[in-house]
Design a protein around this motif. Structure first.
Motif, PDB file in Angstrom:
ATOM      1  N   THR A   7       0.783  -1.221   0.149  1.00 26.63           N
ATOM      2  CA  THR A   7      -0.081  -0.091   0.080  1.00 26.63           C
ATOM      3  C   THR A   7       0.861   1.128  -0.205  1.00 26.63           C
ATOM      4  N   VAL A   8       0.445   2.261  -1.000  1.00 27.67           N
ATOM      5  CA  VAL A   8       1.076   3.454  -1.049  1.00 27.67           C
ATOM      6  C   VAL A   8       0.126   4.376  -0.681  1.00 27.67           C
ATOM      7  N   ALA A   9       0.579   5.252   0.516  1.00 24.62           N
ATOM      8  CA  ALA A   9      -0.429   6.024   0.880  1.00 24.62           C
ATOM      9  C   ALA A   9       0.257   7.409   1.781  1.00 24.62           C
ATOM     10  N   GLU A  10      -0.562   8.583   1.983  1.00 24.18           N
ATOM     11  CA  GLU A  10      -0.257   9.382   2.701  1.00 24.18           C
ATOM     12  C   GLU A  10      -0.432   9.399   4.244  1.00 24.18           C
ATOM     13  N   VAL A  11       0.672   9.646   5.105  1.00 22.94           N
ATOM     14  CA  VAL A  11       0.036   9.483   6.442  1.00 22.94           C
ATOM     15  C   VAL A  11      -0.131  11.059   6.981  1.00 22.94           C
ATOM     16  N   ILE A  12      -1.565  11.109   7.173  1.00 22.53           N
ATOM     17  CA  ILE A  12      -1.723  12.604   7.681  1.00 22.53           C
ATOM     18  C   ILE A  12      -2.568  12.575   9.154  1.00 22.53           C
ATOM     19  N   GLY A  13      -2.055  13.283  10.078  1.00 16.92           N
ATOM     20  CA  GLY A  13      -2.598  13.491  11.367  1.00 16.92           C
ATOM     21  C   GLY A  13      -2.629  14.911  11.636  1.00 16.92           C
ATOM     22  N   ALA A  14      -1.908  15.249  12.710  1.00 14.84           N
ATOM     23  CA  ALA A  14      -1.834  16.847  12.963  1.00 14.84           C
ATOM     24  C   ALA A  14      -0.913  17.435  11.640  1.00 14.84           C
ATOM     25  N   VAL A  15       0.176  16.547  11.177  1.00 14.70           N
ATOM     26  CA  VAL A  15       0.814  16.954  10.084  1.00 14.70           C
ATOM     27  C   VAL A  15       0.820  16.047   8.925  1.00 14.70           C
ATOM     28  N   ASN A  16       1.262  16.202   7.773  1.00 13.33           N
ATOM     29  CA  ASN A  16       1.340  15.321   6.908  1.00 13.33           C
ATOM     30  C   ASN A  16       2.681  14.520   6.821  1.00 13.33           C
ATOM     31  N   LEU A  17       2.748  13.388   7.442  1.00 11.55           N
ATOM     32  CA  LEU A  17       4.116  12.879   7.798  1.00 11.55           C
ATOM     33  C   LEU A  17       5.178  12.645   6.636  1.00 11.55           C
ATOM     34  N   ASN A  18       4.502  12.281   5.465  1.00 10.66           N
ATOM     35  CA  ASN A  18       5.175  12.048   4.224  1.00 10.66           C
ATOM     36  C   ASN A  18       5.585  13.367   3.756  1.00 10.66           C
ATOM     37  N   LEU A  19       5.114  14.359   3.742  1.00 11.65           N
ATOM     38  CA  LEU A  19       5.621  15.649   3.270  1.00 11.65           C
ATOM     39  C   LEU A  19       6.564  16.139   4.364  1.00 11.65           C
ATOM     40  N   ALA A  20       6.471  16.022   5.529  1.00 13.09           N
ATOM     41  CA  ALA A  20       7.449  16.445   6.553  1.00 13.09           C
ATOM     42  C   ALA A  20       8.868  15.609   6.305  1.00 13.09           C
ATOM     43  N   MET A  21       8.827  14.357   5.871  1.00 16.84           N
ATOM     44  CA  MET A  21       9.982  13.578   5.759  1.00 16.84           C
ATOM     45  C   MET A  21      10.610  14.153   4.407  1.00 16.84           C
ATOM     46  N   VAL A  22       9.854  14.529   3.380  1.00 17.08           N
ATOM     47  CA  VAL A  22      10.452  15.033   2.398  1.00 17.08           C
ATOM     48  C   VAL A  22      11.220  16.275   2.559  1.00 17.08           C
ATOM     49  N   GLU A  23      10.471  17.429   3.389  1.00 18.25           N
ATOM     50  CA  GLU A  23      11.099  18.550   3.750  1.00 18.25           C
ATOM     51  C   GLU A  23      12.111  18.343   4.495  1.00 18.25           C
ATOM     52  N   ASP A  24      12.212  17.500   5.349  1.00 19.96           N
ATOM     53  CA  ASP A  24      13.523  17.222   6.384  1.00 19.96           C
ATOM     54  C   ASP A  24      14.700  16.514   5.536  1.00 19.96           C
ATOM     55  N   GLY A  25      14.621  16.126   4.372  1.00 16.83           N
ATOM     56  CA  GLY A  25      15.189  15.368   3.729  1.00 16.83           C
ATOM     57  C   GLY A  25      15.573  14.044   4.047  1.00 16.83           C
ATOM     58  N   GLN A  26      14.365  13.432   4.683  1.00 13.47           N
ATOM     59  CA  GLN A  26      14.832  12.076   5.049  1.00 13.47           C
ATOM     60  C   GLN A  26      14.074  10.978   4.255  1.00 13.47           C
ATOM     61  N   ALA A  27      13.404  11.649   3.022  1.00 15.30           N
ATOM     62  CA  ALA A  27      12.689  10.817   1.908  1.00 15.30           C
ATOM     63  C   ALA A  27      12.636  11.703   0.697  1.00 15.30           C
ATOM     64  N   PHE A  28      12.582  10.920  -0.275  1.00 14.85           N
ATOM     65  CA  PHE A  28      12.566  11.434  -1.669  1.00 14.85           C
ATOM     66  C   PHE A  28      11.200  11.357  -2.185  1.00 14.85           C
ATOM     67  N   ALA A  29      10.573  12.487  -3.076  1.00 13.28           N
ATOM     68  CA  ALA A  29       9.541  12.626  -3.480  1.00 13.28           C
ATOM     69  C   ALA A  29       9.514  11.495  -4.689  1.00 13.28           C
TER      70      ALA A  29
END
Length: 75
Positions: A7-29
């Motif tokens: 499964t490929v999904a966005e993990v969204i709670g108080a923040v969008n975890l996927n986006l936060a990881m990309v923004e922090d350089g911990q994941a690629f888009a």
């Protein structure tokens, strides 16, 4: 779903975890799976992380993106 049946999904709670990881350089888009998301938001976040040299972008010369590694390895 990816080609391995995961499964490929966005993990969204108080923040969008996927986006936060990309923004922090911990994941690629991963461009292949951005069709259901705000692609511009992810690509902009990745660009900002690269410019700020966060996470994976700290490595001199960069690191091999996972999809490039797999493409070379499967030849």
């Amino acid at each position: 779903m990816d080609r391995y049946g995961r499964t490929v999904a966005e993990v969204i709670g108080a923040v969008n975890l996927n986006l936060a990881m990309v923004e922090d350089g911990q994941a690629f888009a991963y461009r292949k799976h951005l069709g259901q998301c705000d692609a511009t938001e992810y690509l902009d976040a990745e660009f900002r992380a690269s410019r700020r040299r966060y996470g994976v972008w700290q490595v001199p010369g960069g690191i091999t993106r996972p999809w490039d590694f797999r493409r070379v390895r499967l030849r």
